[in-house]
Write a protein that holds these residues in place. Sequence first.
Motif, PDB file in Angstrom:
ATOM      1  N   PRO A 156     -30.070 -16.272 -20.896  1.00  0.00           N
ATOM      2  CA  PRO A 156     -30.373 -14.885 -20.509  1.00  0.00           C
ATOM      3  C   PRO A 156     -29.545 -14.453 -19.309  1.00  0.00           C
ATOM      4  N   SER A 157     -29.630 -13.206 -18.972  1.00  0.00           N
ATOM      5  CA  SER A 157     -28.858 -12.693 -17.835  1.00  0.00           C
ATOM      6  C   SER A 157     -29.412 -13.210 -16.514  1.00  0.00           C
ATOM      7  N   GLU A 158     -30.643 -13.745 -16.513  1.00  0.00           N
ATOM      8  CA  GLU A 158     -31.262 -14.253 -15.284  1.00  0.00           C
ATOM      9  C   GLU A 158     -30.863 -15.700 -15.010  1.00  0.00           C
ATOM     10  N   ARG A 159     -29.637 -16.081 -15.376  1.00  0.00           N
ATOM     11  CA  ARG A 159     -29.219 -17.474 -15.202  1.00  0.00           C
ATOM     12  C   ARG A 159     -28.440 -17.690 -13.912  1.00  0.00           C
ATOM     13  N   ARG A 160     -28.604 -16.822 -12.936  1.00  0.00           N
ATOM     14  CA  ARG A 160     -27.868 -16.923 -11.678  1.00  0.00           C
ATOM     15  C   ARG A 160     -28.149 -18.248 -10.984  1.00  0.00           C
ATOM     16  N   ILE A 161     -27.122 -18.897 -10.486  1.00  0.00           N
ATOM     17  CA  ILE A 161     -27.254 -20.171  -9.788  1.00  0.00           C
ATOM     18  C   ILE A 161     -27.493 -19.906  -8.311  1.00  0.00           C
ATOM     19  N   LEU A 162     -28.675 -20.280  -7.817  1.00  0.00           N
ATOM     20  CA  LEU A 162     -28.994 -20.070  -6.412  1.00  0.00           C
ATOM     21  C   LEU A 162     -28.630 -21.268  -5.552  1.00  0.00           C
ATOM     22  N   ASP A 163     -28.680 -22.451  -6.114  1.00  0.00           N
ATOM     23  CA  ASP A 163     -28.301 -23.655  -5.389  1.00  0.00           C
ATOM     24  C   ASP A 163     -27.920 -24.722  -6.404  1.00  0.00           C
ATOM     25  N   ILE A 164     -27.246 -25.750  -5.925  1.00  0.00           N
ATOM     26  CA  ILE A 164     -26.814 -26.850  -6.776  1.00  0.00           C
ATOM     27  C   ILE A 164     -27.698 -28.046  -6.478  1.00  0.00           C
ATOM     28  N   ALA A 277      -6.826 -28.410  -5.119  1.00  0.00           N
ATOM     29  CA  ALA A 277      -7.612 -28.509  -3.888  1.00  0.00           C
ATOM     30  C   ALA A 277      -9.030 -28.945  -4.226  1.00  0.00           C
ATOM     31  N   THR A 278      -9.542 -29.949  -3.523  1.00  0.00           N
ATOM     32  CA  THR A 278     -10.887 -30.452  -3.766  1.00  0.00           C
ATOM     33  C   THR A 278     -11.904 -29.585  -3.034  1.00  0.00           C
ATOM     34  N   LEU A 279     -12.855 -29.032  -3.786  1.00  0.00           N
ATOM     35  CA  LEU A 279     -13.866 -28.140  -3.217  1.00  0.00           C
ATOM     36  C   LEU A 279     -15.259 -28.636  -3.557  1.00  0.00           C
ATOM     37  N   ASN A 280     -16.175 -28.457  -2.631  1.00  0.00           N
ATOM     38  CA  ASN A 280     -17.590 -28.618  -2.943  1.00  0.00           C
ATOM     39  C   ASN A 280     -17.959 -27.498  -3.915  1.00  0.00           C
ATOM     40  N   VAL A 281     -18.718 -27.811  -4.945  1.00  0.00           N
ATOM     41  CA  VAL A 281     -19.067 -26.802  -5.950  1.00  0.00           C
ATOM     42  C   VAL A 281     -19.773 -25.615  -5.307  1.00  0.00           C
ATOM     43  N   THR A 282     -20.501 -25.857  -4.216  1.00  0.00           N
ATOM     44  CA  THR A 282     -21.177 -24.745  -3.542  1.00  0.00           C
ATOM     45  C   THR A 282     -20.199 -23.758  -2.925  1.00  0.00           C
ATOM     46  N   GLN A 283     -18.942 -24.158  -2.772  1.00  0.00           N
ATOM     47  CA  GLN A 283     -17.926 -23.275  -2.201  1.00  0.00           C
ATOM     48  C   GLN A 283     -17.335 -22.315  -3.232  1.00  0.00           C
ATOM     49  N   LEU A 284     -17.622 -22.530  -4.492  1.00  0.00           N
ATOM     50  CA  LEU A 284     -17.108 -21.643  -5.524  1.00  0.00           C
ATOM     51  C   LEU A 284     -17.806 -20.293  -5.450  1.00  0.00           C
ATOM     52  N   SER A 285     -17.160 -19.285  -5.995  1.00  0.00           N
ATOM     53  CA  SER A 285     -17.779 -17.967  -6.040  1.00  0.00           C
ATOM     54  C   SER A 285     -18.971 -17.988  -6.990  1.00  0.00           C
ATOM     55  N   GLN A 286     -19.834 -16.971  -6.883  1.00  0.00           N
ATOM     56  CA  GLN A 286     -21.002 -16.912  -7.767  1.00  0.00           C
ATOM     57  C   GLN A 286     -20.574 -16.848  -9.230  1.00  0.00           C
ATOM     58  N   LEU A 328     -18.451 -12.292 -13.154  1.00  0.00           N
ATOM     59  CA  LEU A 328     -17.045 -12.678 -13.267  1.00  0.00           C
ATOM     60  C   LEU A 328     -16.122 -11.544 -12.826  1.00  0.00           C
ATOM     61  N   HIS A 329     -15.036 -11.915 -12.143  1.00  0.00           N
ATOM     62  CA  HIS A 329     -13.996 -10.955 -11.795  1.00  0.00           C
ATOM     63  C   HIS A 329     -13.344 -10.471 -13.089  1.00  0.00           C
ATOM     64  N   PRO A 330     -12.928  -9.196 -13.169  1.00  0.00           N
ATOM     65  CA  PRO A 330     -12.305  -8.685 -14.399  1.00  0.00           C
ATOM     66  C   PRO A 330     -11.169  -9.548 -14.921  1.00  0.00           C
ATOM     67  N   GLN A 331     -10.439 -10.216 -14.034  1.00  0.00           N
ATOM     68  CA  GLN A 331      -9.348 -11.067 -14.494  1.00  0.00           C
ATOM     69  C   GLN A 331      -9.877 -12.229 -15.338  1.00  0.00           C
ATOM     70  N   TRP A 332     -11.108 -12.676 -15.041  1.00  0.00           N
ATOM     71  CA  TRP A 332     -11.708 -13.769 -15.799  1.00  0.00           C
ATOM     72  C   TRP A 332     -12.188 -13.304 -17.174  1.00  0.00           C
ATOM     73  N   HIS A 333     -12.339 -11.992 -17.352  1.00  0.00           N
ATOM     74  CA  HIS A 333     -12.760 -11.485 -18.657  1.00  0.00           C
ATOM     75  C   HIS A 333     -11.711 -11.774 -19.722  1.00  0.00           C
ATOM     76  N   LEU A 334     -10.444 -11.699 -19.301  1.00  0.00           N
ATOM     77  CA  LEU A 334      -9.348 -11.850 -20.254  1.00  0.00           C
ATOM     78  C   LEU A 334      -9.360 -13.245 -20.864  1.00  0.00           C
ATOM     79  N   ASN A 335      -9.300 -13.311 -22.163  1.00  0.00           N
ATOM     80  CA  ASN A 335      -9.238 -14.569 -22.922  1.00  0.00           C
ATOM     81  C   ASN A 335     -10.524 -15.386 -22.867  1.00  0.00           C
ATOM     82  N   LEU A 336     -11.609 -14.836 -22.281  1.00  0.00           N
ATOM     83  CA  LEU A 336     -12.857 -15.587 -22.211  1.00  0.00           C
ATOM     84  C   LEU A 336     -13.393 -15.912 -23.604  1.00  0.00           C
ATOM     85  N   ILE A 337     -13.395 -14.920 -24.481  1.00  0.00           N
ATOM     86  CA  ILE A 337     -13.907 -15.143 -25.838  1.00  0.00           C
ATOM     87  C   ILE A 337     -13.018 -16.115 -26.589  1.00  0.00           C
TER      88      ILE A 337
END
Length: 388
Positions: A156-164, A277-286, A328-337
Amino acid sequence: MEIKSVRLSDVGRFEELDIQFAPTSTHRSKITVLMGRNGSGKTTVLKSLNICLSWLIARIRSGTASGMQLPTEDIRNDAPGAVVSIGITDLSHPRASIGDDHRENELFVWGCARSREGRVATAGGAMSEIRLLADHYRTQLTADEGASLPLIAYYPSERRILDISLKTSGKQAVDQFDGYDNRFNGGVDLHDFFGWFREREDSENEDGIPDAILAQIAEKFGSASEVWQTLSNLEGCSRDPQLTAVRSAIAALMPGFTNLRVHRSPHLHMTVEKHGATLNVTQLSQGEKSLFALVGDIARRLTITNPSMDNPLHGNGIILIDEVDLHLHPQWHLNLIARLRETFPNCQFVLTTHSPTVIDQGTDALVHLLDDGEFCEPKKGLEAIAAK
């Protein structure tokens, strides 16, 4: 197994609505996109599909279990009751090969109904059709523990990740039914993915050779040495196939994201390499976290429901995703499907969006436009979108 059609009668904004789903004679892909503005009824269609499919999941688990019911609040204003019915095709069922008209025999139809007085019923013939299909898969599992189950998942649309959360349950999935959602309450808990990943990686590390040891051997003897090659091959054999599938799916859907792993020091956390670049997953954008967890969870469930497949990402399934472009940023929309189709080629997707940029003409997705309870014919969908 694929959804062929759904019919809604006095459900939500719809007095009568019939929708066909890809693949069809004109759209060979397995992707259907429902487009429309907020309030146009897209989510109503997905929830209705989820209600019908919850009965099949329940009956696969147990021959007498029940699925979800239509809520009274989903009955259209001033209507005495509501009905939703679904048509499923399944070529793997023995009935599909009986008789002269195979197309009729491969279709299974059932549904749910509800009146304002609170009476709950199933549409005509529902129980026998569900039982036929569910018993088919239950029989396969009885005969062969490694038999595959079709994945059925609703996001569903309520799948927002609040924490890992990397907390573990102390118990890994032990049977294929764990690939299904246990709650039928509007979707899955994406936190399950992170805890599951840690459990699998803990087992993988117990059987494997630590990367630090391999690095020391490579430094001392060289990466071309026989001892390093032997240990490296052993390390490759110890890789958990389920985690390998998940890592592959994330790399395919999110180009530039690799080497997903859990670190235990200086504190418990998950990292991923983003363009080196190695990132903590919490550092990623929503948006990145949302897509990351969504793709990982689909792959996780496919590995559980298809334990004997060389590549479980090629397993069969039905996946419903509300607002696939969420955060998602509009750039991520491209080729998603296109990436969803290529990464999970045998899964049927029913997606909703209100963003025309998600639609790529090259994907051959079947597009339906919903607008204030009205339904646009598929062939006119993209033209109508462009006009708006």
